[in-house]
Each structure stands twice: as structure tokens, then as C-alpha cells.
Design a protein around this motif. Structure first.
Motif, short mmCIF file in Angstrom:
data_model
loop_
_atom_site.label_atom_id
_atom_site.label_comp_id
_atom_site.label_asym_id
_atom_site.label_seq_id
_atom_site.Cartn_x
_atom_site.Cartn_y
_atom_site.Cartn_z
N LEU A 10 3.32 6.94 -4.20
CA LEU A 10 2.80 7.59 -5.41
C LEU A 10 3.40 8.97 -5.58
N GLU A 11 3.51 9.70 -4.50
CA GLU A 11 4.10 11.04 -4.54
C GLU A 11 5.56 11.00 -5.01
N LEU A 12 6.29 10.00 -4.56
CA LEU A 12 7.70 9.86 -4.93
C LEU A 12 7.90 9.32 -6.34
N GLY A 13 6.86 8.72 -6.92
CA GLY A 13 6.98 8.13 -8.24
C GLY A 13 7.37 6.66 -8.21
N LEU A 14 7.25 6.01 -7.05
CA LEU A 14 7.56 4.58 -6.97
C LEU A 14 6.48 3.74 -7.63
N VAL A 15 5.23 4.22 -7.61
CA VAL A 15 4.12 3.50 -8.22
C VAL A 15 3.42 4.42 -9.20
N SER A 16 2.72 3.82 -10.17
CA SER A 16 2.03 4.60 -11.18
C SER A 16 0.61 4.95 -10.78
N ARG A 17 0.01 4.13 -9.90
CA ARG A 17 -1.31 4.46 -9.38
C ARG A 17 -1.56 3.69 -8.09
N VAL A 18 -2.48 4.22 -7.28
CA VAL A 18 -2.92 3.57 -6.04
C VAL A 18 -4.42 3.35 -6.15
N VAL A 19 -4.88 2.15 -5.81
CA VAL A 19 -6.30 1.82 -5.93
C VAL A 19 -6.77 1.20 -4.62
N LYS B 255 8.05 -7.25 -23.62
CA LYS B 255 6.61 -7.18 -23.42
C LYS B 255 6.37 -6.43 -22.11
N PRO B 256 5.23 -5.79 -21.95
CA PRO B 256 4.97 -5.03 -20.73
C PRO B 256 4.89 -5.92 -19.49
N THR B 257 5.38 -5.39 -18.36
CA THR B 257 5.31 -6.09 -17.09
C THR B 257 4.69 -5.16 -16.05
N ILE B 258 3.88 -5.73 -15.18
CA ILE B 258 3.17 -4.96 -14.16
C ILE B 258 3.34 -5.64 -12.81
N ALA B 259 3.69 -4.87 -11.78
CA ALA B 259 3.69 -5.38 -10.41
C ALA B 259 2.41 -4.91 -9.74
N ALA B 260 1.62 -5.86 -9.25
CA ALA B 260 0.41 -5.55 -8.48
C ALA B 260 0.78 -5.71 -7.01
N MET C 62 -5.64 -6.29 -13.88
CA MET C 62 -5.95 -7.15 -15.02
C MET C 62 -6.58 -6.36 -16.16
N ALA C 63 -7.35 -5.33 -15.85
CA ALA C 63 -7.91 -4.49 -16.91
C ALA C 63 -6.78 -3.82 -17.69
N LEU C 64 -5.79 -3.32 -16.97
CA LEU C 64 -4.64 -2.70 -17.64
C LEU C 64 -3.84 -3.74 -18.40
N ALA C 65 -3.62 -4.90 -17.79
CA ALA C 65 -2.84 -5.96 -18.44
C ALA C 65 -3.51 -6.43 -19.73
N ARG C 66 -4.82 -6.60 -19.70
CA ARG C 66 -5.53 -7.03 -20.92
C ARG C 66 -5.43 -5.95 -22.00
N ASP D 22 7.67 -2.69 -15.42
CA ASP D 22 7.45 -1.45 -16.16
C ASP D 22 6.48 -0.53 -15.43
N LEU D 23 5.42 -1.10 -14.88
CA LEU D 23 4.39 -0.33 -14.19
C LEU D 23 4.12 -0.98 -12.84
N ARG D 24 3.73 -0.16 -11.86
CA ARG D 24 3.39 -0.65 -10.53
C ARG D 24 2.06 -0.07 -10.09
N ILE D 25 1.12 -0.95 -9.78
CA ILE D 25 -0.16 -0.55 -9.23
C ILE D 25 -0.18 -1.02 -7.79
N ALA D 26 -0.48 -0.11 -6.87
CA ALA D 26 -0.43 -0.45 -5.45
C ALA D 26 -1.80 -0.41 -4.82
N SER D 27 -2.07 -1.37 -3.95
CA SER D 27 -3.21 -1.29 -3.05
C SER D 27 -3.01 -0.12 -2.09
#
Length: 267
Positions: free
Chosen positions: A181-190, A105-110, A200-204, A127-132
Motif C-alpha cells: 500500500l505504501e508503494l502504491g501497488l494496491v489501492s487499499r488493504v482490508v 470496463k473496470p477490472t479489480i484484483a482481489a 464486491m461492494a466496489l465492483a457493484r 485497474d484497481l487492487r484490493i489486498a487482504s
């Protein structure tokens, strides 16, 4: 269950929160043992279709609890447990990384703040990483004379390449979210105050998706990491045929023909 790891369910999404904010969620034995058990339960629970992992307070996870390590080293110097037994314990605790990486199942690190050492390794296992935009990253191990654990060396070189991974490990430099983000360690920065809403929007969205297909996608990726291209083609073919037999595929194919959004039930 120990409150050093918190869990919360939102529909089919489980959020796991490391909860030692006073120590930047540093990993002591209690947290490590609890985290491994919570993650194992999440992997095995069919009602959970997406897993989010994050940290309480100002950090995602600062890595190992150096104070606890120093105390443990003193005990070891006076006749503590053997090297082999300590490695066995650590290996069981490291299961959290394998489970995040391989569970069907998908996993996300916030990543809400600093992710260092083993904390970075655990984040990389998702699987995916979203960073502050306030997040910071460092391998950290060289700073305390450690070689690294929780799969960081295996994961990092696949994300950024062997040379860059070695540099990040040898120098233990701190990088900001934009560089990650430039290196590809995270998929997006918010923006920091939007981190959990965005996560949570992505997780849902993922939890409402074709979970059986996601499981087979992850199987393809994991298999391909250590097998030949030809063997991976075979694995893909087997998983594709298995996917074609699911109720989710049949319903989605019909929805495509009828020009409507599919509804997936994990069957």
C-alpha cells in the motif's frame, strides 16, 4: 470449460477465480489457456460491466508452475518445440494482462494471499487492487532465473518508478500488504475476512456507474501511456465529445440539475 478457472456472475459483475488451491493457483498451461479465454469473453460481453479476479484458497497466484516448467525443460532438452513457437504460445497466454488493462470496463484484483511472479503481473494489470491484510507480494522471477512476463516490468515501473521496480525485480524480496500500500501497488488493504465483501461492494458500485464513460477514461489512460501530452489532449477531447452524445450523459446531467442520483444504462 476447465474447472481450474471458475466464473460467477452477480448482476453485471463477473468474478474470475483461479482454482488450483493445492498449488497456490500456480499457472500451468491449462489454467493459462483457460484464463485467457475467460477474460476475452468477459471483455466482449456487454452484459458484464465490471470484472473481478481472485484466487481460491490461501493464494491469489504463486506465479508459474515451476514443477511443470522443469518437466517442460526436460522435454525441450530432448527435442521439444522451438524457442519462437514457445514464445508465441506464451504471448497468447499473456493476453489476460492486456485485456485486464485495456478492456472497456473496470477490472479489480482481489488479492487474498500471495501474488508472485506472473501472478503479481496479472494483479498489476487490473485497474484497481484490493489486498487482504494477509497478502504478500514478490516478483519472484530472479529466484528461478527468469526475466519476467505478463507485463510486470511495464506495469510496475509506472506504479512505483523505474528504480524501485528494478530493485523489486532484481532482489525478489517479499513485501507485506502494508508495504504494498505504501508503494502504491494496491489501492487499499482490508481485513482478510472482509476482502470479498469489500471488493464486491466496489465492483457493484462500478457496474452501476457510467460504463461508457469508464471505457473512454480507460482509453485515455492507455493512450496516454505511450503518447505525448499534446496527443493525449486531443484524444481526451474526442472522447469527451463522444461521451456528451450518450444517453447516460444526458440523463446524468438532468439528474444533477434535479438534485437526484443518476441511473446509468450503458447507452
Amino acid at each position: 470449460m476447465s474447472d481450474v478457472v471458475l466464473t460467477a456472475t452477480d448482476g453485471a459483475v463477473l468474478t474470475i477465480t483461479l482454482n488450483r488451491p493445492e498449488s497456490l493457483n500456480a499457472m500451468n498451461p491449462e489454467l493459462l489457456d483457460t484464463l485467457a479465454e475467460v477474460t476475452r469473453r468477459a471483455a466482449d460481453d456487454p452484459a458484464i460491466r465490471c470484472v473481478v479476479i481472485t484466487g481460491a484458497g490461501r493464494a491469489f497466484c504463486a506465479g508459474g508452475d515451476v514443477k511443470a516448467m522443469a518437466e517442460g525443460n526436460q522435454q525441450a532438452g530432448s527435442g521439444g518445440s522451438s524457442l519462437v513457437s514457445r514464445a508465441d504460445v506464451l504471448r497468447q497466454q499473456e493476453e489476460v494482462s492486456r485485456l485486464l488493462h485495456e478492456m472497456p470496463k473496470p477490472t479489480i484484483a482481489a488479492i487474498n494471499g500471495v501474488a508472485a511472479g506472473a501472478g503479481l503481473s496479472v494483479a498489476l494489470a487490473a485497474d484497481l487492487r484490493i489486498a487482504s491484510d494477509q497478502a504478500r507480494f514478490t516478483t519472484a522471477f530472479a529466484r528461478v532465473g527468469f526475466s519476467g512476463d505478463f507485463g510486470g516490468t511495464w506495469l510496475l515501473q509506472r506504479l512505483v518508478g523505474p528504480m524501485r521496480a528494478r530493485e523489486l525485480y532484481f532482489l525478489s524480496e517479499i513485501i507485506d500488504a502494508a508495504r504494498a500500500l505504501e508503494l502504491g501497488l494496491v489501492s487499499r488493504v482490508v481485513p482478510h475476512d472482509q476482502l470479498m465483501d469489500e471488493t464486491m461492494a466496489l465492483a457493484r458500485r462500478l457496474a452501476a456507474g457510467p460504463t461508457l464513460a469508464y471505457a473512454r477514461m480507460k482509453d485515455n489512460f492507455v493512450f496516454g501511456e505511450t503518447n505525448t501530452f499534446a496527443d493525449t489532449l486531443t484524444r481526451e477531447a474526442e472522447n469527451m465529445v463522444a461521451s456528451a452524445r450518450t444517453e447516460d450523459h444526458r440523463n446524468a446531467a438532468l439528474a444533477f440539475v434535479e438534485k437526484r442520483e443518476p441511473v446509468f444504462h450503458g447507452r
